[in-house]
Design a protein around this motif. Structure first.
Motif, PDB file in Angstrom:
ATOM      1  N   ASP A   1      30.017  87.640  85.972  1.00 46.65           N
ATOM      2  CA  ASP A   1      31.243  87.338  86.701  1.00 46.65           C
ATOM      3  C   ASP A   1      31.068  86.279  87.786  1.00 46.65           C
TER       4      ASP A   1
ATOM      5  N   LYS B   1      36.598  86.069  86.576  1.00 46.92           N
ATOM      6  CA  LYS B   1      37.133  87.423  86.465  1.00 46.92           C
ATOM      7  C   LYS B   1      38.150  87.605  85.342  1.00 46.92           C
ATOM      8  N   ASP B   2      38.539  86.536  84.670  1.00 43.51           N
ATOM      9  CA  ASP B   2      39.475  86.739  83.563  1.00 43.51           C
ATOM     10  C   ASP B   2      38.694  87.118  82.313  1.00 43.51           C
ATOM     11  N   GLU B   3      39.264  88.019  81.535  1.00 44.49           N
ATOM     12  CA  GLU B   3      38.546  88.628  80.418  1.00 44.49           C
ATOM     13  C   GLU B   3      38.115  87.612  79.370  1.00 44.49           C
TER      14      GLU B   3
ATOM     15  N   VAL C   1      34.977  85.733  80.633  1.00 45.88           N
ATOM     16  CA  VAL C   1      33.791  86.605  80.663  1.00 45.88           C
ATOM     17  C   VAL C   1      33.319  86.894  79.246  1.00 45.88           C
ATOM     18  N   ARG C   2      34.254  87.175  78.337  1.00 45.42           N
ATOM     19  CA  ARG C   2      33.872  87.458  76.956  1.00 45.42           C
ATOM     20  C   ARG C   2      33.148  86.263  76.324  1.00 45.42           C
TER      21      ARG C   2
ATOM     22  N   VAL D   1      27.537  93.037  86.397  1.00 46.59           N
ATOM     23  CA  VAL D   1      28.949  92.935  86.746  1.00 46.59           C
ATOM     24  C   VAL D   1      29.107  93.541  88.135  1.00 46.59           C
TER      25      VAL D   1
ATOM     26  N   THR E   1      34.238  92.949  92.031  1.00 45.59           N
ATOM     27  CA  THR E   1      35.034  91.941  91.341  1.00 45.59           C
ATOM     28  C   THR E   1      36.332  92.583  90.846  1.00 45.59           C
TER      29      THR E   1
ATOM     30  N   SER F   1      36.674  95.043  87.681  1.00 42.37           N
ATOM     31  CA  SER F   1      35.267  95.171  87.286  1.00 42.37           C
ATOM     32  C   SER F   1      35.026  96.211  86.198  1.00 42.37           C
TER      33      SER F   1
ATOM     34  N   ASP G   1      37.022  97.168  83.714  1.00 40.59           N
ATOM     35  CA  ASP G   1      37.411  96.604  82.423  1.00 40.59           C
ATOM     36  C   ASP G   1      36.425  95.523  81.982  1.00 40.59           C
ATOM     37  N   LEU G   2      35.948  94.717  82.933  1.00 40.96           N
ATOM     38  CA  LEU G   2      34.980  93.680  82.595  1.00 40.96           C
ATOM     39  C   LEU G   2      33.671  94.293  82.100  1.00 40.96           C
TER      40      LEU G   2
END
Length: 255
Positions: free
Chosen positions: A167, A187-189, A192-193, A222, A226, A229, A231-232
């Motif tokens: 992150d 921080k956007d999915e 990060v993915r 992670v 954040t 966090s 969900d990340l």
């Protein structure tokens, strides 16, 4: 391939909490527990240790500067020996609580400003690592690949585990983009993915300027503070498993 998934945890104080530590503990394989200086307190530390023990999660000390208001992210003018004693104080506290709960501390991961100060001064890092070794020569030190922390830990005969910060944005030289600068926090999915998938498949990460840089790491971090966090962390775990990897605590990776 075994990959550790870790998070800095127990970073609240009293009734105040940054994230759902209980839910996060079901996702990660290693927990870096705040030891009462930048965050945390005795009750929170004990709660984190018990949660980790009951879920088979490795327990790590996460020492920081004594600066709750700044969350340990402001560098303060402490001398080298003062920093050494602060680190020992925190490591000792968590070690005692863990032993009372029938488990041991497996690793050390410096927090924010303390980590930055140690990682900039080889003599300070060497002093810190020698002190850590006197407490437990089996302790594993977390750090980034090629860092002073990694080098001095290995010179002291300690095992190390290198980190990829899922992150946080990187610069082309492999250092982190300082907090407060645009784009420092990822921080956007979708981003990060993509970063985690590239790391797992290619062993690289895209720097903030678009440069592709190597990322030598066996653990993904992670930060619990954040936004989103939990969900990340779940996303990162799903990517590890989708790539055919196994999420495993540090003690199982560095046997």
């Amino acid at each position: 391939m075994k990959v550790d998934l870790n998070s800095d945890m127990g970073e609240g104080f009293g009734p105040y909490r940054l994230c759902d530590d209980e839910a996060m503990m079901d996702v990660v394989s290693s927990a870096n527990i705040a030891c009462g200086f930048h965050a945390g307190d005795a009750d929170t530390m004990a709660r984190m240790v018990r949660l980790a023990r009951d879920r088979g999660v490795d327990i790590g000390a996460h020492p920081g500067l004594p600066d709750r208001q700044g969350f340990g992210r402001r560098e303060l003018p402490f001398g080298a020996d003062e920093l050494r004693q602060q680190m020992l104080y925190q490591l000792g506290a968590l070690t005692a609580i863990a032993r009372a709960e029938g488990v041991r501390v497996s690793h050390v991961s410096f927090h924010a400003a303390m980590g930055n100060m140690v990682n900039r001064d080889a003599a300070l890092a060497a002093s810190m690592m020698a002190a850590i070794r006197t407490i437990d020569p089996e302790l594993i030190v977390f750090g980034t690949a090629g860092s002073i922390i990694e080098a001095e830990a290995q010179a002291a005969g300690l095992k190390t585990l290198t980190l990829f910060l899922a992150d946080r944005a990187y610069r082309a030289d492999g250092t982190l983009v300082p907090r407060g600068q645009p784009g420092a926090l990822v921080k956007d999915e979708a981003s990060v993915r993509a970063r985690v998938r590239r790391f797992l498949v290619e062993g690289t990460v895209a720097a903030i300027d678009g440069a592709i840089i190597p990322m030598r790491a066996r653990s993904i971090l992670v930060h619990s503070d954040t936004p989103g966090s939990l969900d990340l962390a779940r996303l990162v775990r799903s990517e590890i498993e989708a790539a055919g990897g196994e999420v495993a605590p540090v003690s199982r990776i560095l046997r």
